[in-house]
Write a protein that holds these residues in place. Structure first.
Motif, PDB file in Angstrom:
ATOM      1  N   GLU A 159      50.995  60.996  -4.327  1.00 46.38           N
ATOM      2  CA  GLU A 159      49.969  61.805  -4.883  1.00 46.38           C
ATOM      3  C   GLU A 159      49.893  63.264  -4.452  1.00 46.38           C
ATOM      4  O   GLU A 159      49.645  64.246  -5.339  1.00 46.38           O
ATOM      5  CB  GLU A 159      48.427  61.021  -4.437  1.00 46.38           C
ATOM      6  CG  GLU A 159      48.219  59.892  -4.893  1.00 46.38           C
ATOM      7  CD  GLU A 159      47.164  59.094  -4.266  1.00 46.38           C
ATOM      8  OE1 GLU A 159      46.019  59.520  -4.798  1.00 46.38           O
ATOM      9  OE2 GLU A 159      47.130  58.248  -3.520  1.00 46.38           O
ATOM     10  N   ALA A 160      50.251  63.568  -3.256  1.00 45.52           N
ATOM     11  CA  ALA A 160      50.405  64.945  -2.870  1.00 45.52           C
ATOM     12  C   ALA A 160      51.577  65.853  -3.682  1.00 45.52           C
ATOM     13  O   ALA A 160      51.349  66.841  -4.098  1.00 45.52           O
ATOM     14  CB  ALA A 160      50.865  64.897  -1.325  1.00 45.52           C
ATOM     15  N   ARG A 161      52.579  64.977  -3.997  1.00 43.64           N
ATOM     16  CA  ARG A 161      53.705  65.905  -4.625  1.00 43.64           C
ATOM     17  C   ARG A 161      53.205  66.098  -5.996  1.00 43.64           C
ATOM     18  O   ARG A 161      53.614  66.994  -6.356  1.00 43.64           O
ATOM     19  CB  ARG A 161      54.760  64.823  -4.377  1.00 43.64           C
ATOM     20  CG  ARG A 161      56.146  65.607  -5.159  1.00 43.64           C
ATOM     21  CD  ARG A 161      57.148  64.440  -5.402  1.00 43.64           C
ATOM     22  NE  ARG A 161      56.899  63.522  -6.488  1.00 43.64           N
ATOM     23  CZ  ARG A 161      56.713  63.677  -7.698  1.00 43.64           C
ATOM     24  NH1 ARG A 161      57.067  64.861  -8.229  1.00 43.64           N
ATOM     25  NH2 ARG A 161      56.501  62.571  -8.637  1.00 43.64           N
ATOM     26  N   VAL A 162      52.577  65.126  -6.658  1.00 44.82           N
ATOM     27  CA  VAL A 162      52.024  65.252  -8.039  1.00 44.82           C
ATOM     28  C   VAL A 162      50.920  66.338  -7.984  1.00 44.82           C
ATOM     29  O   VAL A 162      51.028  67.122  -9.093  1.00 44.82           O
ATOM     30  CB  VAL A 162      51.463  63.731  -8.504  1.00 44.82           C
ATOM     31  CG1 VAL A 162      50.632  64.087  -9.900  1.00 44.82           C
ATOM     32  CG2 VAL A 162      52.599  62.787  -8.726  1.00 44.82           C
ATOM     33  N   ALA A 163      50.252  66.419  -6.939  1.00 43.36           N
ATOM     34  CA  ALA A 163      49.097  67.485  -6.965  1.00 43.36           C
ATOM     35  C   ALA A 163      49.885  68.860  -6.960  1.00 43.36           C
ATOM     36  O   ALA A 163      49.268  69.776  -7.477  1.00 43.36           O
ATOM     37  CB  ALA A 163      47.961  67.095  -5.817  1.00 43.36           C
ATOM     38  N   LEU A 164      50.887  68.777  -6.033  1.00 41.57           N
ATOM     39  CA  LEU A 164      51.429  70.345  -5.842  1.00 41.57           C
ATOM     40  C   LEU A 164      52.089  70.637  -7.350  1.00 41.57           C
ATOM     41  O   LEU A 164      51.799  71.633  -7.849  1.00 41.57           O
ATOM     42  CB  LEU A 164      52.437  70.222  -4.853  1.00 41.57           C
ATOM     43  CG  LEU A 164      52.238  70.538  -3.333  1.00 41.57           C
ATOM     44  CD1 LEU A 164      53.310  70.600  -2.440  1.00 41.57           C
ATOM     45  CD2 LEU A 164      51.256  71.607  -3.477  1.00 41.57           C
ATOM     46  N   ALA A 165      52.836  69.759  -7.869  1.00 42.62           N
ATOM     47  CA  ALA A 165      53.412  69.931  -9.097  1.00 42.62           C
ATOM     48  C   ALA A 165      52.432  70.199 -10.272  1.00 42.62           C
ATOM     49  O   ALA A 165      52.689  71.238 -11.381  1.00 42.62           O
ATOM     50  CB  ALA A 165      54.244  68.888  -9.609  1.00 42.62           C
ATOM     51  N   ALA A 166      51.188  69.644 -10.255  1.00 40.14           N
ATOM     52  CA  ALA A 166      50.215  70.011 -11.329  1.00 40.14           C
ATOM     53  C   ALA A 166      49.574  71.377 -11.230  1.00 40.14           C
ATOM     54  O   ALA A 166      48.931  71.857 -12.048  1.00 40.14           O
ATOM     55  CB  ALA A 166      49.303  68.924 -11.107  1.00 40.14           C
ATOM     56  N   LEU A 167      49.817  72.296  -9.881  1.00 44.97           N
ATOM     57  CA  LEU A 167      48.925  73.316  -9.695  1.00 44.97           C
ATOM     58  C   LEU A 167      49.664  74.522 -10.796  1.00 44.97           C
ATOM     59  O   LEU A 167      50.498  74.467 -11.183  1.00 44.97           O
ATOM     60  CB  LEU A 167      49.544  73.986  -8.580  1.00 44.97           C
ATOM     61  CG  LEU A 167      49.111  73.423  -7.242  1.00 44.97           C
ATOM     62  CD1 LEU A 167      49.705  73.805  -5.945  1.00 44.97           C
ATOM     63  CD2 LEU A 167      47.378  73.508  -7.026  1.00 44.97           C
ATOM     64  N   PRO A 168      48.468  75.048 -11.426  1.00 40.13           N
ATOM     65  CA  PRO A 168      48.758  76.069 -12.730  1.00 40.13           C
ATOM     66  C   PRO A 168      49.480  77.331 -11.904  1.00 40.13           C
ATOM     67  O   PRO A 168      48.832  77.989 -11.497  1.00 40.13           O
ATOM     68  CB  PRO A 168      47.327  76.219 -13.299  1.00 40.13           C
ATOM     69  CG  PRO A 168      46.342  76.021 -12.006  1.00 40.13           C
ATOM     70  CD  PRO A 168      47.172  75.165 -11.113  1.00 40.13           C
ATOM     71  N   GLY A 169      50.837  77.480 -12.443  1.00 38.39           N
ATOM     72  CA  GLY A 169      51.488  78.567 -12.036  1.00 38.39           C
ATOM     73  C   GLY A 169      50.857  79.859 -12.324  1.00 38.39           C
ATOM     74  O   GLY A 169      51.148  80.826 -11.512  1.00 38.39           O
ATOM     75  N   ASP A 170      50.413  80.079 -13.527  1.00 36.19           N
ATOM     76  CA  ASP A 170      49.854  81.412 -13.862  1.00 36.19           C
ATOM     77  C   ASP A 170      48.789  81.917 -13.495  1.00 36.19           C
ATOM     78  O   ASP A 170      48.406  82.983 -13.306  1.00 36.19           O
ATOM     79  CB  ASP A 170      49.576  81.320 -15.470  1.00 36.19           C
ATOM     80  CG  ASP A 170      48.645  80.223 -15.781  1.00 36.19           C
ATOM     81  OD1 ASP A 170      48.273  79.296 -14.776  1.00 36.19           O
ATOM     82  OD2 ASP A 170      47.925  80.281 -16.893  1.00 36.19           O
ATOM     83  N   THR A 171      48.056  80.932 -12.477  1.00 39.07           N
ATOM     84  CA  THR A 171      46.835  81.385 -11.605  1.00 39.07           C
ATOM     85  C   THR A 171      47.155  82.621 -10.800  1.00 39.07           C
ATOM     86  O   THR A 171      46.375  83.547 -10.362  1.00 39.07           O
ATOM     87  CB  THR A 171      46.303  80.256 -10.846  1.00 39.07           C
ATOM     88  OG1 THR A 171      45.954  79.195 -11.825  1.00 39.07           O
ATOM     89  CG2 THR A 171      45.057  80.802 -10.075  1.00 39.07           C
ATOM     90  N   LEU A 172      48.404  82.664 -10.115  1.00 40.30           N
ATOM     91  CA  LEU A 172      48.664  83.741  -9.077  1.00 40.30           C
ATOM     92  C   LEU A 172      49.493  85.028  -9.823  1.00 40.30           C
ATOM     93  O   LEU A 172      49.925  85.594  -8.939  1.00 40.30           O
ATOM     94  CB  LEU A 172      49.621  83.153  -8.099  1.00 40.30           C
ATOM     95  CG  LEU A 172      49.239  81.920  -7.461  1.00 40.30           C
ATOM     96  CD1 LEU A 172      50.316  81.413  -6.389  1.00 40.30           C
ATOM     97  CD2 LEU A 172      47.896  82.163  -6.478  1.00 40.30           C
TER      98      LEU A 172
END
Length: 280
Positions: free
Chosen positions: A189-202
């Motif tokens: 679940e942690a791996r999936v949560a990291l993969a789902a982070l919106p990259g354009d936010t930063l």
């Protein structure tokens, strides 16, 4: 520091992966506060200033004060004064404070957790609830069942965040939730949560390089199945070096990270500093 300023400072700190803050030596300040419900007056001691030197993966700072900071609590009705309340909220609070669910929390639950309960009761869609729950996880003892329960609730609160949170705020909360899943041992679940982070936010965030370094480290900790709240490669170098060396109340930490060249150099710096301090 006012209640609003205290919460804002902790929120800002948790929005940065390696935040540090220098300040004047801590000085206790005692104020007489008035409870917004019932008018009870009581003394509360806090600090006018403090210093921090980085933070854990969950955002808890290392510093010259206790974290999370103590919150004032009305002695009679148990209201946690974590922020200012509107007139409408002050009218609704007596019923919330008298509810058996809240009364039961006064036995054995931390003030930050009770603050989260109050915030959710007052503003069910407020992202502040998630921040309060994150602080509640810092308040609980590492490895305890209570901390695990707080982390579960924090993860749940982040998963239902709506558009009320600003993009960078939601991003930071999701990162801390991924870390909470790691500490809970829910690595997939942690791996999936990291993969789902919106990259354009930063994209326009000046802290993007710091976030990138931190997220890479968090991904490595997840991949190796590390549940520690303080993986040595994810905390400030001087803190990690001190853990490797051990101290009066803790034995040297056994970890492959303690044998790396840069950690050996950091350990020497800590050892030299300790020797200089002892000489004085």
């Amino acid at each position: 520091m006012t209640l609003q300023a205290r919460l804002k400072a902790l929120t800002v700190a948790a929005l940065l992966p390696f935040a540090a803050h220098a300040a004047a030596p801590p000085a206790p300040v005692t104020q007489t506060l008035t409870c917004p419900v019932g008018g009870e007056r009581f003394p509360f001691t806090s600090l006018s200033a403090y210093a921090t030197w980085g933070q854990r993966p969950d955002g808890k700072p290392y510093g010259s004060w206790v974290f999370p900071a103590p919150l004032p609590e009305c002695p009679d009705n148990g209201l946690v004064m974590y922020r200012d309340f509107s007139r409408d909220e002050r009218g609704r609070l007596p019923a919330i404070l008298a509810d058996p669910g809240f009364v039961a929390l006064r036995e054995g639950q931390g003030t930050w957790y009770r603050a989260a309960y109050l915030e959710h009761a007052l503003q069910p869609r407020s992202p502040v609830t998630a921040w309060l729950l994150l602080n509640a996880t810092w308040e609980a003892q590492d490895g305890s069942l209570r901390k695990a329960r707080y982390q579960d609730e924090f993860v749940d609160a982040v998963q239902v965040l709506g558009g009320e949170a600003a993009p960078i705020e939601a991003f930071a909360l999701r990162v801390r939730a991924a870390n909470a899943l790691r500490e809970l041992g829910r690595f997939e679940e942690a791996r999936v949560a990291l993969a789902a982070l919106p990259g354009d936010t930063l994209a326009s965030d000046p802290a993007a390089p710091q976030w990138g370094t931190f997220l890479d480290g968090l991904a490595r900790a997840i991949a190796r199945g590390d549940r520690s709240p303080e993986p040595l490669d994810l905390i400030p170098r001087q803190v990690a070096a001190a853990y490797c060396l051990g101290g009066v109340s803790a034995p040297p930490r056994s970890d492959p990270e303690c044998s790396t060249p840069d950690m050996t150099q950091a350990m020497k710096a800590v050892r030299d500093a300790r020797g200089a301090h002892a000489a004085h």
